[in-house]
Design an enzyme around this catalytic site. Sequence first.
Site, PDB file in Angstrom:
ATOM      1  N   HIS A   1       1.951   9.817 -12.597  1.00 33.27           N
ATOM      2  CA  HIS A   1       3.059   9.861 -11.894  1.00 33.27           C
ATOM      3  C   HIS A   1       4.201  10.604 -12.214  1.00 33.27           C
ATOM      4  CE1 HIS A   1       2.468   5.210 -10.525  1.00 33.27           C
ATOM      5  NE2 HIS A   1       1.663   6.264  -9.728  1.00 33.27           N
TER       6      HIS A   1
ATOM      7  N   LEU B   1       7.605   2.192  -8.518  1.00 32.84           N
ATOM      8  CA  LEU B   1       6.937   0.923  -8.200  1.00 32.84           C
ATOM      9  C   LEU B   1       6.177   1.292  -6.799  1.00 32.84           C
ATOM     10  CD1 LEU B   1       9.468  -1.461  -9.380  1.00 32.84           C
ATOM     11  CD2 LEU B   1       7.430  -0.650 -10.574  1.00 32.84           C
ATOM     12  N   GLY B   2       4.989   1.923  -6.842  1.00 35.47           N
ATOM     13  CA  GLY B   2       4.406   1.802  -5.303  1.00 35.47           C
ATOM     14  C   GLY B   2       3.088   0.941  -5.533  1.00 35.47           C
TER      15      GLY B   2
ATOM     16  N   GLU C   1       7.096  13.746  -4.331  1.00 32.75           N
ATOM     17  CA  GLU C   1       6.413  14.320  -4.919  1.00 32.75           C
ATOM     18  C   GLU C   1       5.945  15.870  -4.444  1.00 32.75           C
ATOM     19  OE1 GLU C   1       4.413  10.553  -5.212  1.00 32.75           O
ATOM     20  OE2 GLU C   1       3.542  11.188  -6.957  1.00 32.75           O
TER      21      GLU C   1
ATOM     22  N   ILE D   1       7.976  -0.034  -3.206  1.00 31.92           N
ATOM     23  CA  ILE D   1       8.636  -1.194  -3.682  1.00 31.92           C
ATOM     24  C   ILE D   1      10.107  -0.951  -4.342  1.00 31.92           C
ATOM     25  CG2 ILE D   1       8.469  -3.116  -5.159  1.00 31.92           C
ATOM     26  CD1 ILE D   1       5.424  -2.986  -5.244  1.00 31.92           C
ATOM     27  N   GLY D   2       9.928   0.145  -5.188  1.00 29.84           N
ATOM     28  CA  GLY D   2      11.227   0.421  -5.925  1.00 29.84           C
ATOM     29  C   GLY D   2      12.395   0.822  -4.836  1.00 29.84           C
ATOM     30  N   GLU D   3      11.991   1.691  -3.709  1.00 28.76           N
ATOM     31  CA  GLU D   3      13.127   1.923  -2.944  1.00 28.76           C
ATOM     32  C   GLU D   3      13.346   0.880  -1.583  1.00 28.76           C
ATOM     33  OE1 GLU D   3      11.049   5.499  -0.907  1.00 28.76           O
ATOM     34  OE2 GLU D   3      10.924   6.283  -2.908  1.00 28.76           O
TER      35      GLU D   3
ATOM     36  N   ARG E   1      -1.458  19.044  -6.074  1.00 30.22           N
ATOM     37  CA  ARG E   1      -1.315  18.054  -7.154  1.00 30.22           C
ATOM     38  C   ARG E   1      -2.870  17.940  -7.677  1.00 30.22           C
ATOM     39  NH1 ARG E   1      -2.325  11.686  -6.426  1.00 30.22           N
ATOM     40  NH2 ARG E   1      -1.472  11.253  -8.221  1.00 30.22           N
TER      41      ARG E   1
ATOM     42  N   ASP F   1      -0.412  -6.003  -1.135  1.00 37.39           N
ATOM     43  CA  ASP F   1       0.923  -5.417  -0.636  1.00 37.39           C
ATOM     44  C   ASP F   1       1.899  -6.333  -0.761  1.00 37.39           C
ATOM     45  OD1 ASP F   1       2.688  -4.974   1.541  1.00 37.39           O
ATOM     46  OD2 ASP F   1       1.405  -3.558   2.484  1.00 37.39           O
TER      47      ASP F   1
ATOM     48  N   GLY G   1       0.323   1.915  -7.423  1.00 36.41           N
ATOM     49  CA  GLY G   1       0.352   2.113  -8.755  1.00 36.41           C
ATOM     50  C   GLY G   1       1.966   2.143  -9.503  1.00 36.41           C
TER      51      GLY G   1
ATOM     52  N   ARG H   1      -3.800  -3.649 -10.076  1.00 30.58           N
ATOM     53  CA  ARG H   1      -4.279  -3.305 -11.589  1.00 30.58           C
ATOM     54  C   ARG H   1      -3.586  -4.210 -12.413  1.00 30.58           C
ATOM     55  NH1 ARG H   1      -2.964   2.650 -10.916  1.00 30.58           N
ATOM     56  NH2 ARG H   1      -4.614   3.645  -9.739  1.00 30.58           N
TER      57      ARG H   1
ATOM     58  N   LYS I   1      -4.090  15.149   1.771  1.00 30.10           N
ATOM     59  CA  LYS I   1      -2.727  14.934   2.617  1.00 30.10           C
ATOM     60  C   LYS I   1      -1.908  16.261   2.201  1.00 30.10           C
ATOM     61  CE  LYS I   1      -1.580  10.041   0.865  1.00 30.10           C
ATOM     62  NZ  LYS I   1      -0.946   9.616  -0.238  1.00 30.10           N
TER      63      LYS I   1
ATOM     64  N   ASN J   1      -2.602  17.323  -1.572  1.00 23.38           N
ATOM     65  CA  ASN J   1      -2.924  16.298  -2.404  1.00 23.38           C
ATOM     66  C   ASN J   1      -4.464  15.893  -2.068  1.00 23.38           C
ATOM     67  OD1 ASN J   1      -3.170  13.887  -3.871  1.00 23.38           O
ATOM     68  ND2 ASN J   1      -1.570  12.955  -3.340  1.00 23.38           N
TER      69      ASN J   1
HETATM   70  P1  ADP Z   1       1.620   4.860  -2.955  1.00 24.47           P
HETATM   71  O1  ADP Z   1       1.538   4.416  -4.538  1.00 24.47           O
HETATM   72  O2  ADP Z   1       0.246   4.531  -2.455  1.00 24.47           O
HETATM   73  O3  ADP Z   1       2.180   6.117  -2.652  1.00 24.47           O
HETATM   74  P2  ADP Z   1       3.961   3.483  -1.874  1.00 24.47           P
HETATM   75  O4  ADP Z   1       5.005   4.262  -2.656  1.00 24.47           O
HETATM   76  O5  ADP Z   1       3.915   3.687  -0.443  1.00 24.47           O
HETATM   77  O6  ADP Z   1       2.471   3.423  -2.429  1.00 24.47           O
HETATM   78  O7  ADP Z   1       4.339   1.923  -2.035  1.00 24.47           O
HETATM   79  C1  ADP Z   1       3.479   0.946  -1.593  1.00 24.47           C
HETATM   80  C2  ADP Z   1       4.077  -0.544  -1.863  1.00 24.47           C
HETATM   81  O8  ADP Z   1       5.361  -0.444  -1.501  1.00 24.47           O
HETATM   82  C3  ADP Z   1       3.445  -1.642  -1.347  1.00 24.47           C
HETATM   83  O9  ADP Z   1       3.127  -2.633  -2.195  1.00 24.47           O
HETATM   84  C4  ADP Z   1       4.253  -2.204  -0.217  1.00 24.47           C
HETATM   85  O10 ADP Z   1       4.177  -3.578   0.124  1.00 24.47           O
HETATM   86  C5  ADP Z   1       5.608  -1.792  -0.757  1.00 24.47           C
HETATM   87  N1  ADP Z   1       6.513  -1.558   0.306  1.00 24.47           N
HETATM   88  C6  ADP Z   1       6.708  -0.628   1.184  1.00 24.47           C
HETATM   89  N2  ADP Z   1       7.801  -1.029   2.142  1.00 24.47           N
HETATM   90  C7  ADP Z   1       8.445  -2.092   1.446  1.00 24.47           C
HETATM   91  C8  ADP Z   1       9.523  -2.750   1.846  1.00 24.47           C
HETATM   92  N3  ADP Z   1      10.339  -2.348   2.958  1.00 24.47           N
HETATM   93  N4  ADP Z   1       9.893  -3.766   1.307  1.00 24.47           N
HETATM   94  C9  ADP Z   1       9.391  -4.197  -0.091  1.00 24.47           C
HETATM   95  N5  ADP Z   1       8.169  -3.683  -0.545  1.00 24.47           N
HETATM   96  C10 ADP Z   1       7.579  -2.491   0.340  1.00 24.47           C
END
Ligand code: ADP
Length: 364
Positions: free
Chosen positions: A162, A191-192, A346, A314-316, A73, A265, A194, A223, A14, A7
């Site tokens: 994505h 939910l990352g 991914e 965030i989603g996980e 990617r 964050d 982005g 964003r 990466k 990537n």
């Molecule tokens: P990217 O899109 O750069 O791959 P990630 O999938 O790592 O990003 O997601 C980053 C986001 O996930 C950040 O907003 C971070 O605060 C949030 N995050 C990571 N760990 C946790 C957690 N344990 N609880 C809530 N949010 C989290």
Amino acid sequence: MKILVLNCGSSSVKYKLFRFPHPRLIEKGLIEKIGEKDSSVRTHHEAIERVFSDIKEAGFIKSFKEIEIIGHRVVHGGEKFKDPVVINRGVIKEIRKNIKLAPLHNPANLEGIIACGKILPSARQVAVFDTAFHQTIPPFAYIYALPLELYKKYKIRRYGFHGTSHHYVAHEAAKLLGKPLRKLNLITIHLGNGCSISAIKKGKCIDTSMGFTPLEGLVMGTRCGNIDTAIVFYLHRQLGMSIESIDILLNKKSGLLGVSGLSNDFRKVKSAADKGNKEARLALDVFVYALKKYIGSYIMVLGKVDAVIFTAGIGENSRWVVREATKGIKSMLKDSPKVLVIPTNEELMIAALAYKVVKTKGTP
Ligand code: ADP
């Protein structure tokens, strides 16, 4: 066989090395600060040489030739690429054509491809596009209500991003639900940093929230997601902001960061909100409200929904977001959907798609 997944970003590479056909992660790593002042890595070519030598020095391969496939990617495949492809000269030309659609990403992706071609010409290279999974979206969902000329001449339309992540978690959801993906209606939510959401009908993507660029749709770390486009004119005419500074404002200074004034964050914003910070609370409410609206509209678009799937940082990890965004969903539908949390991967998806395309199509 060994498959390397790369990537290549504007200043980083990466990588993950997998063993196939029974997928197993062997090694992963990151080369950063490419081209920066005090960095020892000046170009993507040098970064990729470093990747190969790191893997070899660590003893994961004896010879570079053990890496038979390299999966890249690639962010923008335009309208041309609906599936992963084995890279040849024509594919490189097309990726180059799409630089105008993804000026920050496609050039770095291309540099990675060209460098690998020189360093390890024996490997098959495969491009897996972020936009490809969304190429099944029908015209009424990808056309903006602008003069059609803008689409016909300049290809201004919804592309979505994505895609590999949405595809991967949809695939995993099908395994969990014990049904073929082609028989499932799903809402996948990435939910990352982005954020994007997709509506998947009978296994095919039929709508997604990111658009011509990743700026559209959900509220994200920095964003703004959907706003009234006329705000751009107001910022320019009334506040005298340049187009460049508006671009930075909407892409880098908005979202969770913009509303909370604290951070992009999610964890930091959530912990401030829990301690009583009002702006942080508002930022979370704006974030979740935008998400709820999208989930509601995709339920309408799909009719029947088998599962709503959350993924990425965030989603996980945030049970709070999952709970708030899906509150009331069970009472809205006759057959209530399952709410699933599935970690995205991914790179594994890219490796699996690259393996499949090389096995079925062979040499270009
Ligand atoms: P990217 O899109 O750069 O791959 P990630 O999938 O790592 O990003 O997601 C980053 C986001 O996930 C950040 O907003 C971070 O605060 C949030 N995050 C990571 N760990 C946790 C957690 N344990 N609880 C809530 N949010 C989290």
